[in-house]
Design a protein around this motif. Structure first.
Motif, short mmCIF file in Angstrom:
data_model
loop_
_atom_site.label_atom_id
_atom_site.label_comp_id
_atom_site.label_asym_id
_atom_site.label_seq_id
_atom_site.Cartn_x
_atom_site.Cartn_y
_atom_site.Cartn_z
N SER A 9 7.49 1.80 0.63
CA SER A 9 6.11 2.17 0.34
C SER A 9 5.32 0.89 0.09
CB SER A 9 6.04 3.07 -0.89
OG SER A 9 6.27 2.33 -2.07
N ASP A 10 4.07 1.05 -0.30
CA ASP A 10 3.26 -0.11 -0.67
C ASP A 10 3.00 -0.12 -2.18
OD1 ASP A 10 1.58 2.05 -0.83
OD2 ASP A 10 -0.05 1.13 0.31
N MET A 11 3.81 0.61 -2.95
CA MET A 11 3.63 0.71 -4.40
C MET A 11 4.39 -0.41 -5.11
SD MET A 11 3.81 4.81 -5.03
CE MET A 11 2.96 4.65 -6.58
N PHE A 12 3.66 -1.10 -6.02
CA PHE A 12 4.29 -2.16 -6.79
C PHE A 12 3.95 -2.11 -8.27
CE2 PHE A 12 0.33 -3.77 -5.12
CZ PHE A 12 -0.26 -4.38 -6.23
N GLU A 13 3.08 -1.19 -8.67
CA GLU A 13 2.76 -1.05 -10.09
C GLU A 13 1.92 0.20 -10.30
OE1 GLU A 13 0.35 -4.27 -11.48
OE2 GLU A 13 -1.21 -3.90 -10.00
N GLY A 14 1.78 0.57 -11.56
CA GLY A 14 0.85 1.64 -11.91
C GLY A 14 1.52 2.95 -12.24
N ARG A 15 0.69 3.98 -12.25
CA ARG A 15 1.17 5.33 -12.54
C ARG A 15 1.78 5.92 -11.28
NH1 ARG A 15 -1.42 7.55 -17.09
NH2 ARG A 15 -1.66 9.59 -16.10
N ILE A 16 2.89 6.65 -11.47
CA ILE A 16 3.60 7.23 -10.34
C ILE A 16 4.15 8.59 -10.78
CG2 ILE A 16 5.74 6.01 -10.92
CD1 ILE A 16 6.32 5.80 -7.92
N SER A 17 4.02 9.59 -9.94
CA SER A 17 4.54 10.91 -10.31
C SER A 17 6.07 10.90 -10.32
CB SER A 17 4.03 11.98 -9.35
OG SER A 17 4.67 11.87 -8.10
N LYS A 18 6.64 11.79 -11.09
CA LYS A 18 8.10 11.87 -11.18
C LYS A 18 8.73 12.09 -9.82
CE LYS A 18 11.91 14.66 -12.96
NZ LYS A 18 12.87 13.68 -12.57
N ASP A 19 8.19 13.02 -9.04
CA ASP A 19 8.76 13.32 -7.73
C ASP A 19 8.73 12.11 -6.80
OD1 ASP A 19 9.28 15.92 -8.54
OD2 ASP A 19 7.40 16.70 -7.73
N VAL A 20 7.60 11.41 -6.77
CA VAL A 20 7.48 10.23 -5.91
C VAL A 20 8.42 9.14 -6.40
CG1 VAL A 20 5.93 8.40 -5.12
CG2 VAL A 20 5.13 10.77 -5.19
N PHE A 21 8.49 8.90 -7.71
CA PHE A 21 9.39 7.89 -8.25
C PHE A 21 10.83 8.20 -7.88
CE2 PHE A 21 12.35 6.54 -11.56
CZ PHE A 21 12.20 5.17 -11.46
N ASP A 22 11.26 9.44 -8.12
CA ASP A 22 12.65 9.81 -7.84
C ASP A 22 13.01 9.60 -6.37
OD1 ASP A 22 12.97 10.47 -10.50
OD2 ASP A 22 12.82 12.63 -10.18
N SER A 23 12.09 9.89 -5.47
CA SER A 23 12.40 9.72 -4.05
C SER A 23 12.38 8.24 -3.64
CB SER A 23 11.43 10.52 -3.17
OG SER A 23 10.13 10.01 -3.27
N LEU A 24 11.44 7.46 -4.17
CA LEU A 24 11.35 6.05 -3.77
C LEU A 24 12.44 5.19 -4.40
CD1 LEU A 24 7.49 5.40 -3.79
CD2 LEU A 24 9.00 5.76 -1.82
N VAL A 25 12.84 5.48 -5.64
CA VAL A 25 13.84 4.64 -6.30
C VAL A 25 15.19 4.74 -5.58
CG1 VAL A 25 14.76 6.22 -8.06
CG2 VAL A 25 14.52 3.78 -8.57
N LYS A 26 15.45 5.87 -4.93
CA LYS A 26 16.70 6.01 -4.15
C LYS A 26 16.71 5.10 -2.93
CE LYS A 26 17.35 10.85 -5.40
NZ LYS A 26 17.32 12.23 -4.90
N GLN A 27 15.52 4.73 -2.43
CA GLN A 27 15.41 3.88 -1.25
C GLN A 27 15.64 2.41 -1.58
OE1 GLN A 27 11.61 4.58 0.61
NE2 GLN A 27 11.90 6.79 0.59
N GLY A 28 15.53 2.03 -2.85
CA GLY A 28 15.72 0.65 -3.25
C GLY A 28 14.41 -0.13 -3.23
N LEU A 29 14.52 -1.45 -3.21
CA LEU A 29 13.35 -2.32 -3.21
C LEU A 29 13.22 -3.00 -1.86
CD1 LEU A 29 13.75 -4.11 -6.67
CD2 LEU A 29 12.68 -1.92 -6.17
N THR A 30 11.99 -3.23 -1.46
CA THR A 30 11.70 -3.98 -0.24
C THR A 30 10.78 -5.14 -0.59
OG1 THR A 30 9.86 -2.54 0.33
CG2 THR A 30 11.98 -2.02 1.31
#
Length: 121
Positions: A9-30
């Protein structure tokens, strides 16, 4: 520091919904710079601040924060964190990704930009 993003994604800070966080954290960091050059994330410190409600000895409510910190090698969470963080994450918790190290294809290492997220509904 090299810009680092949560998941693909293009997210690097801020508020994030639980559902979005749970799905993105599984993908790791880019990691990629402003020119689009891709870097390999070689490690990062994962710090999780979990807000919990407790009671003191006479029954008064206490809002306290429990901290979890672990260094992860590579670009993804450890197996333990991958299995448990989606179950534990909830609105009000704060997640920090610090000490991010990246490597360019040419072989040199660099620091990645730290990230901070606050989980919302």
């Amino acid at each position: 520091p090299i810009p680092v993003y949560l998941g693909r994604s293009d997210m690097f800070e801020g508020r994030i919904s639980k559902d979005v966080f749970d799905s993105l954290v599984k993908q790791g960091l880019t990691a990629k710079d402003s020119a689009g050059k891709i870097y390999t994330v070689t490690g990062f410190a994962f710090n999780y601040a979990e807000r919990n409600l407790y009671e003191d000895s006479v029954g008064n409510p206490l809002l306290l924060t429990d901290y979890l910190s672990e260094y992860c090698f590579g670009d993804t969470l450890t197996a333990f964190l991958k299995a448990n963080i989606p179950e534990r994450s909830k609105p009000g918790d704060t997640v920090y990704f610090d000490q991010v190290m990246v490597k360019a294809h040419e072989g040199y290492a660099a620091h990645g930009r730290p990230m901070k997220f606050v989980i919302t509904r």
